[in-house]
Design an enzyme around this catalytic site. Structure first.
Site, PDB file in Angstrom:
ATOM      1  CG  ASP A 107      -1.942   1.043   1.337  1.00  0.00           C
ATOM      2  OD1 ASP A 107      -2.803   1.172   0.452  1.00  0.00           O
ATOM      3  OD2 ASP A 107      -1.863   1.804   2.316  1.00  0.00           O
ATOM      4  CE1 TYR A 151      -8.333   5.004   1.747  1.00  0.00           C
ATOM      5  CE2 TYR A 151      -9.726   3.829   0.209  1.00  0.00           C
ATOM      6  CZ  TYR A 151      -8.488   4.069   0.753  1.00  0.00           C
ATOM      7  OH  TYR A 151      -7.404   3.377   0.290  1.00  0.00           O
ATOM      8  CE1 TYR A 234      -5.692   7.187   2.756  1.00  0.00           C
ATOM      9  CE2 TYR A 234      -5.201   7.205   5.102  1.00  0.00           C
ATOM     10  CZ  TYR A 234      -5.490   6.506   3.948  1.00  0.00           C
ATOM     11  OH  TYR A 234      -5.559   5.138   3.964  1.00  0.00           O
ATOM     12  CG  HIS A 295      -5.554  -2.872  -0.708  1.00  0.00           C
ATOM     13  ND1 HIS A 295      -4.739  -2.478  -1.753  1.00  0.00           N
ATOM     14  CD2 HIS A 295      -5.259  -2.024   0.319  1.00  0.00           C
ATOM     15  CE1 HIS A 295      -3.998  -1.448  -1.369  1.00  0.00           C
ATOM     16  NE2 HIS A 295      -4.285  -1.159  -0.129  1.00  0.00           N
TER      17      HIS A 295
END
Length: 322
Positions: A107, A151, A234, A295
């Site tokens: 990730d 998200y 993020y 994932h």
């Protein structure tokens, strides 16, 4: 000697003014592999892989990034960047006197792994990433524009995820994220809906993720909270790929994607990987798809991931000895 979970040891390393936690297994004289987690992951995500590579004669290291798990949080989490995580990775290796490693990233760990190799080419023998390929400069600004209500877009908004998560205990937040991220479609919230509302309380955990695993994650996020995790990745996504101009990763690279990983549905992403455009930046990349894979490949299909990982490590082991 066959190694098991209880032989993973834990140490703390001073790096850039913070005490960072590193889980470790395998002999100090063995070739080293460093595992970089994503979100909502932590060192524990790599438990199956650490044991497998140690049993195959490697030394496995899995740090918690700053502000995650047992590692210290930076004084101002809202100022943390990917560059901090890249620098921390270099510091961890230096403080353990490890001159060269294989880097394995899952990730957003991939968003640390590739620039790490670009900035410290002498330290990297090869890279294997899961769930994300190399991200080109300005990836999330220009190339992969994320849908509204997805998200990462929601969590970029200061305060929004905090208010959303704050309605639940940490364990429920982690549980919901694991359920959401193991789906094969992009999970998009309506305008007046929050991300946590996308999961019904009655939805079971994925079959390969136990209540005991959830407890382990929850305990680590209880300690660290989500402040740094929301900042990196993020709230720093627009900076992704800005570390090096005209990047080219020259070491051998493998990307492993689950065929049902929702990441492949991000606009432009599947095409970028499948068309070979990614090879502009990573010429020696091989891409492997795992049937039915989500994932969370390292936990969903640990045996398959271990087999692919060991193939990669054994094929390129000679590069550590140069």
């Amino acid at each position: 000697m066959v190694m098991a979970m209880d032989q993973i040891t834990h140490r703390f390393v001073q790096a850039n003014g913070l005490k960072l936690h590193v889980a470790e297994i395998g002999s100090e004289s063995s070739p080293a592999v460093i595992f970089l987690h994503g979100f909502p992951e932590i060192w524990y995500t790599w438990r199956h892989q650490m044991i497998a590579v140690a049993n195959a004669g490697f030394r496995a290291l899995a740090p918690d990034f700053r502000g995650y798990g047992l590692s210290d949080s930076p004084a101002e989490p809202e100022k943390a960047t990917f560059t901090d995580l890249i620098d921390d990775t270099a510091s961890i290796l230096d403080s353990l006197n490890i001159s060269k490693v294989f880097v394995i990233g899952k990730d957003f760990g991939a968003i640390v792994a590739y620039p790490f190799a670009l900035l410290h080419p002498e330290k990297v023998a090869g890279i294997l990433t899961l769930g994300l390929p190399f991200m080109p400069p300005g990836a999330f600004k220009h190339q992969f524009v994320l849908p509204e209500g997805f998200y990462p877009r929601r969590w970029q908004e200061p305060g929004r995820a905090e208010a959303d998560f704050g309605r639940f205990d940490v364990k429920t937040v982690v549980r919901n994220i694991y359920i959401l991220f193991s789906q094969s479609e992009l999970q998009i919230a309506d305008q007046n809906q929050e991300i946590m509302d996308l999961v019904k309380p009655s939805t079971p955990l994925p079959a390969w993720f136990t209540e005991q695993d959830l407890e382990a994650y929850a305990a680590l996020y209880e300690k660290s909270g989500f402040r740094t995790a929301l900042q990196v990745p993020y709230r720093t996504m627009d900076m992704v790929g800005s570390e090096v101009e005209d990047p080219k990763v020259e070491v051998p690279t493998t990307v492993i994607m689950g065929e049902e990983d929702y990441v492949l549905k991000i606009p432009g992403m599947g095409e970028y990987i499948r068309s070979g455009e990614v090879k502009k930046y990573v010429p020696k990349q091989e891409t492997i798809y795992v049937p039915h894979g989500s994932h969370f490949l390292p936990e969903q299909f640990p045996d398959k991931v271990n087999e692919l990982m060991l193939n990669f490590l054994n094929q390129n082991k000679h590069l550590l000895l140069v």
